[in-house]
Scaffold this active site. Structure first.
Site, PDB file in Angstrom:
ATOM      1  N   SER A  25       0.581  -1.358  -0.103  1.00 47.23           N
ATOM      2  CA  SER A  25       0.012  -0.199  -0.101  1.00 47.23           C
ATOM      3  C   SER A  25       0.749   1.524   0.043  1.00 47.23           C
ATOM      4  O   SER A  25       1.924   1.183  -0.895  1.00 47.23           O
ATOM      5  CB  SER A  25      -1.038  -0.047   1.631  1.00 47.23           C
ATOM      6  OG  SER A  25      -1.462   0.958   1.092  1.00 47.23           O
ATOM      7  N   ASP A  67       0.275  -4.321  -3.697  1.00 51.19           N
ATOM      8  CA  ASP A  67      -1.294  -3.255  -4.775  1.00 51.19           C
ATOM      9  C   ASP A  67      -0.692  -2.040  -3.439  1.00 51.19           C
ATOM     10  O   ASP A  67      -1.453  -1.166  -2.942  1.00 51.19           O
ATOM     11  CB  ASP A  67      -1.998  -3.692  -3.813  1.00 51.19           C
ATOM     12  CG  ASP A  67      -3.718  -3.492  -4.212  1.00 51.19           C
ATOM     13  OD1 ASP A  67      -3.756  -3.359  -5.091  1.00 51.19           O
ATOM     14  OD2 ASP A  67      -4.740  -3.084  -3.509  1.00 51.19           O
ATOM     15  N   HIS A 106      -7.111  -5.692  -0.582  1.00 45.97           N
ATOM     16  CA  HIS A 106      -6.008  -4.473  -0.872  1.00 45.97           C
ATOM     17  C   HIS A 106      -5.313  -5.524   0.239  1.00 45.97           C
ATOM     18  O   HIS A 106      -3.891  -5.973  -0.576  1.00 45.97           O
ATOM     19  CB  HIS A 106      -7.045  -3.523  -0.150  1.00 45.97           C
ATOM     20  CG  HIS A 106      -5.095  -2.603   0.249  1.00 45.97           C
ATOM     21  ND1 HIS A 106      -4.888  -2.100  -0.978  1.00 45.97           N
ATOM     22  CD2 HIS A 106      -4.980  -1.626   1.154  1.00 45.97           C
ATOM     23  CE1 HIS A 106      -3.985  -1.109  -0.901  1.00 45.97           C
ATOM     24  NE2 HIS A 106      -3.517  -0.914   0.246  1.00 45.97           N
TER      25      HIS A 106
END
Ligand SMILES: [Ca+2]
Length: 469
Positions: free
Chosen positions: A171, A195, A282
């Site tokens: 992330s 991601d 996610h």
């Protein structure tokens, strides 16, 4: 007390368009491309290194359960630790959504210790990540700078080359890794983006986000690439690596339920209010990566232009140069840096080790009568057998062929036989029989095609075995 948040705000108010400087890390601008852009309208400074409190927790094969804290400003902590300069070093950097799942970082290290001897450093920037999202976006610039500084100290103090360093960021952590790589001017061996976060990064200048120039090799796993509005996709759909993997198409992961909100007003509100509920896609990115470490033959990514094409019998089998493996072993792919934004698709399971292996199955039917129903096959090979997979449903006509690509939860190995079964769900007064005269199975990985034959037909729900021919 004057927190850095208010300090930053005051600086913003008083010295607009300036920079903020920190000892040993240098200066951070709040001008373009860092702020004041379409994606980042607010002119925000990062918090101070002290407030973000980036910590480096070193695990090695010699201390798998208890970390040793090392700091770049006190190299004695490195000398006194189990850090080994002759081993590879993996850094794992968490993102904004990590609450309650902090153990995934050290668990990932533990999986690595089962397959190799490495230094595994979990980067903790919890304090800096517990901020409004738009603030955390800027705090990672300091996290990235701290990582780059430590890598430089490791190099000067122990001779550990940045080439042997691999940053794995989830992330926002992906972009922290990018900032470290940018500061090391591309000398870093590898960055894996799990991601990478979309808001405030997608469509921005390469300088502020992950891109292939940040390391010698950049691989990316996209698992939540649906647009943030209205689908709450937190991950980038933009390709930002040498190899970009889109498991299950990159948007919706099996086993994850997706909430769809129709109106999104405030980006900080999204992250605060929903991270525990809709982050499933996610978080899958690091779960796949973690699983890939202990599944060296799994997660084969097929080069393809689109997921639709991949699903509709395209892009199979792997080309002669082979397919890369998504995750830990992506760096084994020969063509890994031959181009940027190379795109790969694969399907995963919904739980367990998530890995699936793709086979192309073609069944030619035998019998005397048409019946409506379904046909299933199971593969038997040197590594075991699969469950039954449905190949076709509808009108089962003698001599017709049905082809399907199936993703099975076992690498079957060398195929030895295939079992066939049919069913039509109704009582058959005439007890018809049906069979498969020929079944071909092609392995996606190595193009090998196996052919199986039989001259039998069977009643419904009776298994028919087919052997090589
Ligand atoms: Ca970059």
């Amino acid at each position: 007390m004057l927190t850095s948040w208010t300090l930053g705000f005051l600086l913003l108010a008083t010295v607009r368009g300036k920079e903020i400087c920190f000892e040993h890390l240098g200066c951070f601008s709040n001008e373009k491309p860092w702020a004041g852009t379409l994606q980042r309208p607010l002119k925000i400074f990062p918090w101070t290194p002290k407030d973000i409190d980036t910590r480096f927790l070193l695990y090695t094969n010699e201390n798998q359960n208890n970390y040793q804290l090392i700091t770049a400003t006190d190299p004695d902590t490195i000398g006194a630790s189990n850090f080994r300069s002759d081993r590879k070093t993996h850094f794992i950097i968490h993102g904004f959504i990590d609450k309650g799942e902090e153990s995934w970082l050290s668990d990932m290290c533990k999986k690595m210790f089962t397959v190799e001897q490495v230094n595994c450093i979990c980067v903790d920037w919890r304090k800096g990540s517990r901020a409004p999202y738009t603030q955390a976006v800027h705090n990672i610039r300091v996290v990235g700078a701290e990582i780059a500084f430590l890598i430089q100290v490791l190099s000067s103090e122990t001779g550990h080359s940045p080439e042997n360093v691999h940053l794995i960021g989830h992330s926002l952590g992906s972009h922290a890794a990018a900032e470290a790589g940018r500061r090391l001017e591309g000398r870093l061996g590898r960055i894996t983006g799990l991601d990478p976060a979309e808001p405030c990064f997608q469509g921005t200048e390469e300088e502020v986000r992950l891109d292939p120039s940040d390391a010698m090799f950049v691989d990316v796993i996209h698992t939540d690439a649906a647009p943030i509005i209205p689908f709450l996709g937190f991950g980038m759909s933009q390709k930002v690596g040498h190899l970009d993997f889109f498991p299950n198409g990159g948007k919706h992961m099996p086993g994850c339920q997706k909430n769809i909100l129709s109106t999104i007003v405030d980006i900080n509100g999204i992250w605060e209010g929903t991270r525990d509920f809709v982050a499933c896609n996610h978080l899958r990115s690091y779960k796949y990566y973690s699983s890939s470490i202990i599944t060296p033959d799994g997660f084969l990514g097929y080069p393809c232009d689109s997921y639709d094409e991949f699903q509709e019998h395209g892009c199979f089998p792997c080309p002669s140069g082979g397919c890369p493996k998504m995750g830990h072993y992506a760096d084994q792919f020969k063509g890994k840096t031959s181009a940027v934004e190379q795109t790969f698709f694969l399907n995963t399971g919904d739980s367990g080790n998530f890995t699936l292996w793709r086979y192309r199955v073609s069944v030619t039917l035998a019998g005397k009568k048409n019946v409506n129903g379904y046909i299933r096959i199971a593969l038997y090979g040197s590594n075991g057998n699969t469950k039954q997979y449905e190949i076709f449903k509808g009108s089962l006509k003698p001599d017709a062929s049905h082809m399907l690509d199936i993703d099975v939860d076992l690498n079957v190995g060398k195929l030895e036989k295939v079992k066939f079964l049919w069913n039509n769900h109704v009582i058959n007064l005439f007890r018809p029989t049906l069979g498969a005269s020929q079944i071909t199975v092609q392995s996606g990985e190595d193009e090998t095609e196996y052919k199986f034959c039989s001259s039998d037909t069977v009643r419904e729900d009776v298994l028919q075995s087919l052997y090589p021919c």
